[in-house]
Write a protein that holds these residues in place. Structure first.
Motif, mmCIF file in Angstrom:
data_model
loop_
_atom_site.group_PDB
_atom_site.id
_atom_site.type_symbol
_atom_site.label_atom_id
_atom_site.label_comp_id
_atom_site.label_asym_id
_atom_site.label_seq_id
_atom_site.Cartn_x
_atom_site.Cartn_y
_atom_site.Cartn_z
ATOM 1 N N ILE A 2 3.827 10.903 2.019
ATOM 2 C CA ILE A 2 3.440 10.377 0.709
ATOM 3 C C ILE A 2 4.095 9.035 0.407
ATOM 4 N N PRO A 3 5.416 8.869 0.624
ATOM 5 C CA PRO A 3 6.005 7.549 0.359
ATOM 6 C C PRO A 3 5.379 6.432 1.204
ATOM 7 N N MET A 34 2.355 6.413 2.462
ATOM 8 C CA MET A 34 1.011 6.221 1.924
ATOM 9 C C MET A 34 1.055 5.317 0.694
ATOM 10 N N ASP A 35 2.007 5.571 -0.192
ATOM 11 C CA ASP A 35 2.118 4.764 -1.403
ATOM 12 C C ASP A 35 2.467 3.313 -1.089
ATOM 13 N N MET A 36 3.360 3.111 -0.129
ATOM 14 C CA MET A 36 3.757 1.740 0.225
ATOM 15 C C MET A 36 2.592 0.945 0.805
ATOM 16 N N CYS A 37 1.703 1.619 1.521
ATOM 17 C CA CYS A 37 0.586 0.936 2.178
ATOM 18 C C CYS A 37 -0.720 1.059 1.402
ATOM 19 N N TRP A 38 -0.654 1.570 0.184
ATOM 20 C CA TRP A 38 -1.831 1.985 -0.560
ATOM 21 C C TRP A 38 -2.894 0.900 -0.703
ATOM 22 N N ASP A 39 -2.489 -0.320 -0.963
ATOM 23 C CA ASP A 39 -3.460 -1.389 -1.209
ATOM 24 C C ASP A 39 -4.336 -1.685 -0.003
ATOM 25 N N GLU A 40 -3.911 -1.277 1.188
ATOM 26 C CA GLU A 40 -4.687 -1.532 2.395
ATOM 27 C C GLU A 40 -5.353 -0.276 2.962
ATOM 28 N N ILE A 41 -5.177 0.870 2.307
ATOM 29 C CA ILE A 41 -5.783 2.115 2.796
ATOM 30 C C ILE A 41 -7.183 2.272 2.209
ATOM 31 N N ALA A 42 -8.173 2.452 3.091
ATOM 32 C CA ALA A 42 -9.553 2.630 2.634
ATOM 33 C C ALA A 42 -10.113 3.992 2.991
ATOM 34 N N TYR A 43 -9.441 4.712 3.875
ATOM 35 C CA TYR A 43 -10.015 5.965 4.368
ATOM 36 C C TYR A 43 -8.871 6.861 4.813
ATOM 37 N N ILE A 44 -9.049 8.180 4.622
ATOM 38 C CA ILE A 44 -8.001 9.143 4.967
ATOM 39 C C ILE A 44 -8.607 10.266 5.801
ATOM 40 N N GLN A 45 -7.858 10.713 6.812
ATOM 41 C CA GLN A 45 -8.283 11.851 7.617
ATOM 42 C C GLN A 45 -7.220 12.949 7.606
ATOM 43 N N ILE A 46 -7.672 14.152 7.971
ATOM 44 C CA ILE A 46 -6.875 15.360 7.793
ATOM 45 C C ILE A 46 -6.746 16.098 9.116
#
Length: 309
Positions: A234-235, A237-249
């Motif tokens: 989670i941390p 993810m938050d730090m890179c949030w502005d560049e994240i467009a898609y998430i996988q599981i």
């Protein structure tokens, strides 16, 4: 156009798809398999893939999509979409539109993803990559895709890491020039499959996206791979949030459905919901169980993890 505005426009279809609900009557697929009455949609926009529910819906991917819809899913992803016949790509796109569903990622795969390629700076690899980017535009139109996965390949051990990084940035900038006019976003995926892969962490990918500086170059944050490579899910993810467009599981260990490993997916989904994430969460994992029972267990696992409100 500002990169955030571009990204938000790319997910508008997903927002409407999430709102699409209502019970459907039980029916039959083309092969005669009975489908249950439709379940309610999930809080988040999970996307199964071809084969995940074949025992319940049959081998026909179109029937599987109908089954997914009846279970409350509102997106799919298909890594191999680029290699499907154009007519099948159109059938998939038309069915998704009819059902109010969204297309997730397919892979921009030129055949060089799993060897030394873009890190070398060699023109032959760049040319092949750009050719595949151009071919991907037609595929994206047929199935209404907004995102496509890109893997830069393996390390070139003969070159310093900074030079390799520069070579990758140069190639991705040229790819983005092709994809951006149509609104197709290449999402760079850091992976954990082998230490030979150049792209390994979210922060490394963040740096490259900033350098490419295009709304068509973003991060695919695969939670399974990031747990294996770095943790701190989670941390980071938050730090890179502005560049994240898609998430996988995928849970770890095993790369199966949530609840089969150590990752607290209910907490992660809740965090994403609170951040206002309306994008796709690709179910890029296997089923821990066999047959129809294993497939029903996957659906239950998502119902359980999605129950965070």
């Amino acid at each position: 156009m500002e990169r955030r505005t571009f990204l938000q426009q790319g997910t508008l279809a997903g927002i409407s798809a999430l709102a699409f609900g209502g019970a459907q009557a039980a029916g039959k697929t083309a092969n005669g398999t009975t489908t249950p009455a439709a379940e309610k949609t999930f809080n988040m926009n999970y996307a199964p893939h071809d084969g995940m529910f074949k025992n319940s819906a049959g081998d026909d991917f179109l029937d599987q999509i109908r089954f997914m819809h009846d279970q409350g899913f509102r997106s799919i992803e298909d890594n191999g979409m680029l290699k499907r016949e154009p007519a099948m790509q159109e059938k998939i796109g038309n069915l998704l539109a009819k059902l109010g569903m969204q297309m997730g990622v397919f892979v921009i795969d030129s055949g060089d993803n799993w060897k030394v390629s873009l890190t070398t700076g060699k023109q032959e690899f760049v040319d092949t990559f750009l050719k595949t980017c151009k071919a991907s535009l037609d595929t994206a139109k047929r199935c209404n895709a907004k995102w496509a996965t890109v893997v830069p390949g393996f390390f070139e051990r003969k070159l310093p890491i900074g030079v390799q990084t520069g070579n990758v940035i140069d190639a991705l900038r040229r790819g983005a020039e092709i994809l951006e006019p149509q609104g197709l976003v290449m999402v760079l995926e850091p992976l954990s499959d082998t230490p030979e892969l150049f792209l390994r962490t979210a922060d490394q990918t963040y740096e490259i996206c900033r350098a490419v500086n295009s709304p068509s170059c973003k991060i695919l944050y695969d939670i399974y791979h990031m747990q294996r490579n770095t943790g701190h899910l989670i941390p980071m993810m938050d730090m890179c949030w502005d560049e994240i467009a898609y998430i996988q599981i995928g849970d770890n260990p095993g790369r199966k459905e949530p609840g089969t490993g150590e990752i607290n997916y209910k907490n992660i989904f809740k965090h994403l919901h609170e951040k206002g994430y309306k994008g796709v969460l690709g179910m890029e994992h296997g089923n821990s169980g066999q047959g129809k029972e294993g497939e029903l267990a996957v659906i239950k696992a998502y119902r359980d993890s999605d129950n965070f409100l």
